[in-house]
Write an enzyme that holds these catalytic residues in place. Structure first.
Site, PDB file in Angstrom:
ATOM      1  NE  ARG A  91     -11.870   4.842  70.529  1.00 57.96           N
ATOM      2  CZ  ARG A  91     -11.813   5.934  69.749  1.00 57.96           C
ATOM      3  NH1 ARG A  91     -11.289   6.035  68.382  1.00 57.96           N
ATOM      4  NH2 ARG A  91     -12.237   7.287  70.305  1.00 57.96           N
ATOM      5  CB  THR A 103     -12.941  -1.145  62.786  1.00 57.38           C
ATOM      6  OG1 THR A 103     -13.331  -1.088  63.924  1.00 57.38           O
ATOM      7  CG2 THR A 103     -12.519  -2.519  62.331  1.00 57.38           C
ATOM      8  CG  ASP A 127     -10.492  10.423  79.838  1.00 56.73           C
ATOM      9  OD1 ASP A 127     -11.003  10.088  80.241  1.00 56.73           O
ATOM     10  OD2 ASP A 127      -9.941   9.316  78.810  1.00 56.73           O
ATOM     11  CG  ASP A 161      -7.721   8.392  82.189  1.00 61.94           C
ATOM     12  OD1 ASP A 161      -8.257   7.690  82.665  1.00 61.94           O
ATOM     13  OD2 ASP A 161      -6.883   8.178  81.963  1.00 61.94           O
TER      14      ASP A 161
HETATM   15  N1  URA Z   1     -13.792  11.511  76.168  1.00 61.31           N
HETATM   16  C1  URA Z   1     -13.060  12.437  77.738  1.00 61.31           C
HETATM   17  O1  URA Z   1     -13.514  11.955  79.252  1.00 61.31           O
HETATM   18  N2  URA Z   1     -13.169  13.474  77.348  1.00 61.31           N
HETATM   19  C2  URA Z   1     -12.637  14.270  75.838  1.00 61.31           C
HETATM   20  O2  URA Z   1     -12.314  15.463  75.275  1.00 61.31           O
HETATM   21  C3  URA Z   1     -13.085  13.321  74.381  1.00 61.31           C
HETATM   22  C4  URA Z   1     -13.865  12.192  75.100  1.00 61.31           C
END
Ligand code: URA
Length: 211
Positions: A104, A108, A202, A205
């Site tokens: 990303r 932007t 996430d 993670d």
């Molecule tokens: N990416 C993720 O891993 N979790 C989210 O809640 C949104 C995007």
């Protein structure tokens, strides 16, 4: 209304509840993601075409069914999509695997490709793009754009995720209406920093034990 298929199979829903819980550790999270992916692969291949083939059993000649139609490629979006590959390969062991890496842009906030490696014949293949989370839809659209740029046909692409936000479904639907979206759950909404609620945190993670 957005076009999305929610897989409400009891096993998928049960396993999803396990990975949503914050106390589920990396090992269990990874294993259960893989199990859900396998069940989803089983379901999304339900309408694969079959053709007749003549075989010989130990007793007689017989006409039986074999898969026909397009060959398959699984395309994880790096990195969280990697967590779904083994489950898909358990059902589709001969599938090719392409990879799409996106980052990303800090200014932007738009996703950009940094790594794309696809089978040479992606135009001829049925593609299963896998990513556990469909949040804003930005990465999903960018990943599909990367495939289309290389010859893939949107009608041959299915986007498979574990948890989708309505916002992401709309973005992907608007941009690529021919791409079928299949999710294990359609959650409530995104929070102000783009996480899905209630979600599971996430996914990358939690799969890889990073922070
Ligand atoms: N990416 C993720 O891993 N979790 C989210 O809640 C949104 C995007």
């Amino acid at each position: 209304m957005a076009q999305v298929t929610v897989m409400d199979h009891p096993l998928i829903q049960h396993k999803l509840t396990i990975i949503r819980q914050k106390d589920t550790g990396t090992k269990d999270f990874r294993e259960v993601v893989s199990e859900i992916a396998m069940l989803m692969a089983y379901e999304v291949t339900r309408n694969m075409p079959l053709e007749d083939v003549e075989i010989e059993t130990p007793l007689v000649k017989s006409i039986q069914k074999t898969l026909s139609g397009k060959k398959v490629a699984i395309v994880p979006i790096l990195r969280a999509g990697l967590g779904m590959v083994d489950g898909f390969l358990a059902m589709l062991p001969a599938a090719k695997v392409g990879h799409v890496g996106l980052y990303r842009d800090e200014e932007t906030l738009q996703p950009h490709e940094y790594f794309v490696k696809m089978p040479a014949d992606i135009a001829e293949r049925q593609l299963f793009v896998v990513d556990p989370m469909l949040a804003t839809g930005g990465s999903a659209v960018a990943a599909i754009e990367a495939l289309v740029k290389r010859g893939a046909k949107p009608r041959n692409i299915k986007f498979i995720c574990l948890v989708a936000a309505p916002e992401g479904v709309k973005v992907l639907n608007d941009e690529y209406p021919e791409v079928e979206i299949v999710t294990a759950a359609l959650d409530e909404k995104l929070n102000e920093i783009g996480y899905i609620l209630p979600g599971l945190g996430d996914a990358g993670d939690r799969l890889f034990g990073t922070k």
